[in-house]
Write an enzyme that holds these catalytic residues in place. Sequence first.
Site, mmCIF file in Angstrom:
data_model
loop_
_atom_site.group_PDB
_atom_site.id
_atom_site.type_symbol
_atom_site.label_atom_id
_atom_site.label_comp_id
_atom_site.label_asym_id
_atom_site.label_seq_id
_atom_site.Cartn_x
_atom_site.Cartn_y
_atom_site.Cartn_z
ATOM 1 N N ASP A 52 0.835 -1.203 0.000
ATOM 2 C CA ASP A 52 0.000 0.000 0.000
ATOM 3 C C ASP A 52 0.872 1.256 0.000
ATOM 4 O OD1 ASP A 52 0.880 -0.194 2.603
ATOM 5 O OD2 ASP A 52 -1.107 -0.060 3.521
ATOM 6 N N SER A 53 2.207 1.057 -0.017
ATOM 7 C CA SER A 53 3.126 2.176 -0.269
ATOM 8 C C SER A 53 2.896 2.731 -1.672
ATOM 9 C CB SER A 53 4.582 1.735 -0.102
ATOM 10 O OG SER A 53 4.827 0.519 -0.789
ATOM 11 N N ASP A 91 -1.153 -6.042 -0.192
ATOM 12 C CA ASP A 91 -1.586 -5.395 1.053
ATOM 13 C C ASP A 91 -3.089 -5.155 1.038
ATOM 14 O OD1 ASP A 91 0.461 -4.982 2.897
ATOM 15 O OD2 ASP A 91 1.215 -3.197 1.866
ATOM 16 N N LYS A 121 -1.524 -9.294 2.840
ATOM 17 C CA LYS A 121 -0.797 -8.853 4.039
ATOM 18 C C LYS A 121 -1.649 -7.829 4.765
ATOM 19 C CE LYS A 121 3.084 -6.077 3.905
ATOM 20 N NZ LYS A 121 2.643 -4.873 4.655
ATOM 21 N N GLU A 190 8.923 -4.196 10.674
ATOM 22 C CA GLU A 190 9.408 -2.927 10.120
ATOM 23 C C GLU A 190 9.996 -2.034 11.204
ATOM 24 O OE1 GLU A 190 6.701 -1.002 7.415
ATOM 25 O OE2 GLU A 190 7.919 0.824 7.323
HETATM 26 O O1 KIV Z 1 3.524 -1.152 1.687
HETATM 27 C C1 KIV Z 1 4.721 -1.495 1.762
HETATM 28 O O2 KIV Z 1 5.555 -1.147 0.921
HETATM 29 C C2 KIV Z 1 5.121 -2.333 2.879
HETATM 30 C C3 KIV Z 1 6.585 -2.617 3.040
HETATM 31 C C4 KIV Z 1 7.237 -1.463 3.671
HETATM 32 C C5 KIV Z 1 6.827 -3.861 3.787
HETATM 33 O O3 KIV Z 1 4.308 -2.749 3.650
#
Ligand code: KIV
Length: 272
Positions: A52-53, A91, A121, A190
Amino acid sequence: MSTALKDVKRITTHILQQMKEDGEKIAMITAYDFSMARIYDDAGVDIILVGDSASNVMAGHETTLPITLDQMIYHAQSVVRGVSRALVVVDIPFGYYQSNPTKALESSIRIMKESGGHGVKLEGGAEVKEAVEKIINSGIPVMGHLGLMPQSIYKYGTYSVRAREEEEADKLIADAQVLQEAGCFALVLEKIPASLAEKVSKELHIPVIGIGAGGGCDGQVLVSHDLLGITKDFHPRFLRRYLNLYDTVKTAVGQYVGDVKSGDFPNENEQY
Ligand code: KIV
C-alpha cells in the site's frame, strides 16, 4: 540463489518455509505495475509485495491511508501479469479489514479473485487475530506486519524506530506468536531494533522478513522506488540505494527535451 531454488518454477508459501529451514535468505521487493514487476521477477526476487506504499510512491499521498481496495486491486492485476516465478502478496489497505473479520475476508476474497495474487498482508497483532484466522480458514495465505505499521501513523505521530522500550518489545513478541498461531505463513517486521528482530526470527518457525530490522531476519524487503533511487529526500539508515534513477531519468529526459527543441530528434534514420 541455491541451485535447488534456480529450478523452482513458482515460489510458494511451502518453499518459503523450506528456505527458512535451510537458512536460505528470502528477497522481497515491492512492485505496483506490470513492467517493473516483470524485471524484478526476472532478477530472481522471491516475493513481490503489492504494497500500500503505492499510495506514496505511485499516487503521491503523504501516507498509505488514502489508497482504496479498487486501486490496490488495479495495481495487483498489473503486477500479476508480469510475474511468473515470485509469490505475489497484496496489502489489504487501511479501512478494509479493521472493522470486523467478515469485512477482512470479503476484502481478501476480492483481492484474490480480481487480481490473481497469491496471498494478502495486513498490519497488526492480537487485534487482527480473528480476521487473520477467518481469511486463512477460507484458504487465503496471510502475511503479518508488526513494528512500524504505516497505517497507524496518526496513532504514533512519527515514523521513528518502534519497540525500543521493553513494554512495546514484549507486546511485539507476543503479537508475533499470536500471528504465527493464527496461521500466518510469514511476518514482516518494520523498523525495530535488530536484536529484537533477531530474537523474533529465532523464536518463530515461520519466515520473518525485515525492513529496517537488521540482518538477523530470514529475509529482507525494500520499497522498490527507494532501492532504485526514484524517491528523493528519503534517507533512512536502513536504506541501501542501488541506483540513482531519479537523476538518471532526469538526465535522459532532459537530453530528449534538448534534442526535440534543437530539431536533432528525429533524424533521417528515425523517420519513415
Ligand atoms: O507497503 C509497503 O511497501 C510495505 C513494506 C514497507 C513492507 O508494507
